[in-house]
Write an enzyme that holds these catalytic residues in place. Structure first.
Site, PDB file in Angstrom:
ATOM      1  N   ASP A 193       1.159  -1.373   0.291  1.00 12.95           N
ATOM      2  CA  ASP A 193      -0.240   0.117   0.327  1.00 12.95           C
ATOM      3  C   ASP A 193       0.651   0.865   0.179  1.00 12.95           C
ATOM      4  O   ASP A 193       2.127   1.162   0.078  1.00 12.95           O
ATOM      5  CB  ASP A 193      -1.353  -0.098   1.713  1.00 12.95           C
ATOM      6  CG  ASP A 193      -2.320   0.603   0.419  1.00 12.95           C
ATOM      7  OD1 ASP A 193      -2.787   2.134   0.411  1.00 12.95           O
ATOM      8  OD2 ASP A 193      -3.418   0.202   0.748  1.00 12.95           O
ATOM      9  N   HIS A 268      -2.456   2.924  -5.004  1.00 15.85           N
ATOM     10  CA  HIS A 268      -2.313   2.282  -3.655  1.00 15.85           C
ATOM     11  C   HIS A 268      -0.365   1.566  -3.315  1.00 15.85           C
ATOM     12  O   HIS A 268      -0.451   0.950  -3.089  1.00 15.85           O
ATOM     13  CB  HIS A 268      -3.218   1.411  -3.401  1.00 15.85           C
ATOM     14  CG  HIS A 268      -3.940   2.187  -2.322  1.00 15.85           C
ATOM     15  ND1 HIS A 268      -4.522   2.361  -0.938  1.00 15.85           N
ATOM     16  CD2 HIS A 268      -5.564   2.486  -3.090  1.00 15.85           C
ATOM     17  CE1 HIS A 268      -6.198   3.429  -0.809  1.00 15.85           C
ATOM     18  NE2 HIS A 268      -6.408   2.562  -1.610  1.00 15.85           N
ATOM     19  N   GLU A 333      -8.917   2.282  -6.236  1.00 19.26           N
ATOM     20  CA  GLU A 333      -8.943   3.854  -5.206  1.00 19.26           C
ATOM     21  C   GLU A 333      -7.931   4.580  -6.201  1.00 19.26           C
ATOM     22  O   GLU A 333      -7.586   5.464  -5.638  1.00 19.26           O
ATOM     23  CB  GLU A 333      -8.870   3.547  -4.392  1.00 19.26           C
ATOM     24  CG  GLU A 333     -10.210   3.360  -3.121  1.00 19.26           C
ATOM     25  CD  GLU A 333     -10.054   3.451  -1.633  1.00 19.26           C
ATOM     26  OE1 GLU A 333     -10.715   4.010  -0.819  1.00 19.26           O
ATOM     27  OE2 GLU A 333      -9.305   3.397  -1.164  1.00 19.26           O
TER      28      GLU A 333
HETATM   29  C1  ACM Z   1     -10.827  -0.575   0.393  1.00 20.67           C
HETATM   30  O1  ACM Z   1     -11.174  -0.411   1.162  1.00 20.67           O
HETATM   31  N1  ACM Z   1     -10.205   0.200  -0.506  1.00 20.67           N
HETATM   32  C2  ACM Z   1     -10.765  -1.918  -0.628  1.00 20.67           C
END
Ligand code: ACM
Ligand code: ZN
Length: 768
Positions: A193, A268, A333
């Site tokens: 991440d 991420h 995201e």
């Molecule tokens: C997530 O909670 N962004 C998969």
């Protein structure tokens, strides 16, 4: 006839009493108890023939499990030995069709125990049941019963984010134990991440030399760690070597847990880009962020061939370490503003005929999917990977609610359900004022237990695509393994039952009763579990005839001993023991706690009650409140109970883009000197204080006279969660009191909701 009746009655009683003797979690499919028990003695042998490595490993685990429960490692002998006094474990030949490849049958008789399954996985789950029975029955006694058991879903998983906080290898082993003990079978390891890259990749050593380390800002709240950090500053971090990963995968395999690695892309990945900035669109160096980043714009460039070579190299090493069929590639995201500005990304879009950046993301994911498929693997990703098109062979994790899962299943994808509504164990699990800081939301043990992974919208054929569910553990607010334990236990016990036990067997009362034994098992294992289910909550019961308030107290624990005070003193075992709702005649604080076996089970609740002139009076609302925020309904604004800072606590009425216009009927003309309106602000949840509150009075309900206005003085930009009372200190007289709280018509500049109306939350209108 009578005999038959008596024996049926005995059967009903024995099935009925199984909750005491077979208090296992997850609950088995079928248990029929009978008289008597099997005692494990020093002479008890395990009769099991291990002919291959897998069976030998199972025999070792059996030895560990029994030793853990009884204190002694058992002796093994041939299955042909005398069964009397022994535990016979055998693989079925021919197969038992009903129990499938993870089920087992367990027959406990006074003279012997038979455990059978079609596979060693089934035998392993049977041994977990034996361990559970032993730990609930003094360590060496197994009550007589016949169990037939097998799981409802094939995919039963728990995720762990080791990027936001690094978790040491020893904790990962424990985590796998917890998964296995709950008869769950997948560990989704979130290795990548923004805030840290956690897996060694030999070809790209900087991923862990640079990407695994960040500036230590532990003294600041996660989302306030935004100041720029220098390259030479990183101190906090860690990573798993390839040897660590292999050992963990092997350990998990023996416990029938598949480890699925997650290598995030295209977003991420600031940790990877801090190490290799050349794979971003801008090429700009940005350090590994020490805390929250939002929105996530610094992502892999989809225009550069080098990005794909880099990712394929990484995945090639990852596939060697992780033999799982599935490889998780994230996909969530990604804000595509860098792609919009990047000449190479735009060129890729025109060359490939992609109409927007969503399609560019789909191109990215499909390309990676082809690579995985070519290597005999399958792609799984977060539900964003559905956007812009996807091959049906990909599997989806539905996290943004269940709708993406429904769409995916209808389109023929397999789906693992993991919605924020029930499966985000980074959310609070009890009253936030009594809990350690968590991400937000509130998902109690009871809520998890009531989760149903298969949405009603799906036909039986479509429902086949829901292969299971998963809880996600994002560790922004979990600095260590002890804290992770607190967040998963006991909620994973509830999830394990959702995933294993038959849908028809759902029974909250029975589950909460069985949890008593489960907590004892956690104690035995030294697990730092949450006792939030023992938190007391107070609810008013209104007597509208007499305008009086009674308070009822409850918990989510089974048969709790609740002690309370109403004079503000701290409750203890000598305080009033709660048996039924009690009257409150003057304002004060109710404090309550559960004390069981001499132990205080959770933080004491403290709820303020305010007894005033409008208690239990009729309230007419000009605009309805949101159905999601009803509070206790019709009399919620005059029930004498205040809300906490948590807008979900059940004491707040929420209005979306509407004012509160509430007319209280005092039933006769009354004098008063003060009207207070309780309001809440939680800027992050788009909830703002009203700009002002106006109070009017009337004798006839037709002609109103304005008594005054109180202005709110707190900035809408103040991000702190808070409450206040807007108080009008002015004498008035009348039968009707009309209170208007004006909502903020536009979220402030710079707020995510800028230009859109805010929410208004009100808990009580106090007339004194
Ligand atoms: C997530 O909670 N962004 C998969
Ligand atoms: Zn680019």
């Amino acid at each position: 006839m009578m005999r038959l009746f008596i024996s049926i009655l005995a059967m009903i009683i024995s099935v009925g009493t199984f909750a005491q003797s077979a208090n296992m979690v997850p609950k088995p499919v079928s248990v029929v108890t009978s008289e008597g028990e099997f005692k494990i003695t020093n002479n008890t042998k395990v009769l099991f023939n291990a002919t291959n490595d897998i069976e030998k490993q199972f025999a070792d685990l059996t030895s560990d499990i029994l030793k853990n429960a009884t204190g002694n490692a058992p002796k093994f002998a041939e299955p042909t030995s005398n069964k009397k006094g022994n535990i016979l474990i055998q693989l079925n030949n021919p197969l038992h069709t009903k129990i499938g490849n993870e089920g087992y049958t367990l027959s406990i008789q006074p003279n012997h125990v038979f455990l059978n399954a079609n596979t060693t996985a089934g035998l392993f789950y049977g041994m977990q049941s034996i361990w559970q029975l032993l730990t609930a029955n003094e360590g060496t006694t197994l009550p007589c019963m016949e169990i037939t058991d097998y799981p409802r879903f094939g995919w039963r998983s728990l995720h762990l984010d080791v990027s936001r906080h690094f978790m040491p290898v020893e904790f990962i082993y424990k985590y796998i134990d917890y998964i296995a003990m709950h008869k769950m079978n997948v560990f989704h390891w979130h290795l990548v991440d923004d805030q840290g890259w956690r897996i060694e990749i030999k070809k790209y050593p900087k991923l862990t030399e640079i990407g695994a380390w960040r500036a230590d800002r532990a003294h600041l709240d996660w989302n306030s760690r935004k100041e720029p950090v220098k390259e030479n500053e990183p101190k906090y971090g860690g990573f798993y070597s390839q040897e660590d990963a292999k050992a963990i995968v092997e350990y998990a395999r023996k416990k029938h847990v598949t480890v699925i690695p997650e290598i995030e892309m295209p977003a991420h990945v600031m940790s990877a880009l801090a190490a290799y900035p050349e794979f971003s669109c801008t090429g700009e160096y940005k350090p590994v962020p020490p805390g929250g980043v939002w929105p996530i714009t610094h992502i892999f460039c989809a225009g550069k061939e080098e990005t794909f070579n880099f990712l394929e190299d990484i995945l090639t090493e990852v596939m060697v370490l992780f033999p799982s069929t599935y490889i998780h590639i994230g996909g969530d995201e990604a804000t595509k503003t860098e792609w919009e500005k990047c000449a190479l990304c735009q060129k890729r879009m025109s060359n490939e005929g992609l109409k927007d950046e969503h399609e560019l993301q789909a191109y990215f994911i499909k390309r990676i999917e082809k690579f995985l498929n070519k290597n005999g693997r399958q792609l799984i990703g977060w539900d964003e990977i559905l956007e812009g098109g996807l091959d049906p062979t990909a599997t989806i994790m539905s996290w943004r609610g269940t709708d993406p899962g429904i769409r995916a299943a209808k389109a023929g994808h397999d789906v693992v359900m993991s919605p924020t509504s029930h499966c985000y164990f980074d959310y609070y699990q009890g009253n936030p004022s009594l809990e350690p800081k968590a991400f937000g939301g509130n998902i109690t043990l009871k809520k998890v237990y009531h989760y149903e992974p298969v949405p009603e919208e799906l036909s039986p054929q479509e429902a086949e695509h829901i292969i299971g569910a998963q809880a996600n553990i994002w560790t922004e607010y979990m600095p260590n393994g002890r804290h992770v334990e607190y967040m998963i236990m006991p909620r994973m016990s509830a999830l394990s039952e959702v995933l294993w036990s038959p849908k028809e067997a759902k029974d909250w009362g029975d589950f909460s009763k069985r949890m008593k034994s489960q907590y004892q098992r956690f104690d035995k294992l030294g697990i730092n579990y949450a006792t939030s289910a023992f938190q007391v909550s107070a609810k008013p019961e209104l007597d509208t005839e007499n305008k009086a308030v009674k308070v009822s107290l409850s918990t989510d624990a089974w048969n709790p001993d609740i002690f309370y005070t109403i004079d503000g003193s701290e409750p203890n075992a000598q305080s009033n023991k709660y048996t039924q709702a009690f009257s409150i005649t003057k304002s004060g604080t109710v404090k309550a706690v559960v004390i069981q076996d001499g132990k205080q089970k959770s933080q004491p609740l403290a709820t303020d009650f305010i007894i005033h002139k409008a208690i239990a009076c009729k309230v007419n609302q000009k605009y309805p409140n949101s159905k999601s925020y009803e509070s206790s309904g019709e009399f919620a604004l005059v029930n004498g109970i205040k809300g906490s800072k948590d807008h979900h606590d059940g004491n707040w009425k929420g209005f979306n883009g509407k004012d509160l216009v509430a007319t209280i009927d005092l039933e006769q003309s009354q004098s008063f000197s003060k009207v207070s309106t309780g309001v809440l602000q939680d800027n992050g949840a788009w909830i703002f204080y009203p700009t002002h509150v106006t109070v009017e009075v009337s004798e006839d309900g037709q002609n109103y006279k304005k008594l005054g206005t109180v202005k709110n003085k707190v900035s809408a930009k103040d991000g702190e969660r808070q409450t206040q009372e807007l108080v009008l200190n002015k004498k008035g007289k009348g039968r009707y009191v009309r209170v208007t709280a004006a909502h903020l018509t536009s979220c402030p500049k710079g707020h995510a909701g800028e230009g859109k109306p805010g929410w208004l939350f009100v808990d009580e209108i106090i007339v004194e």
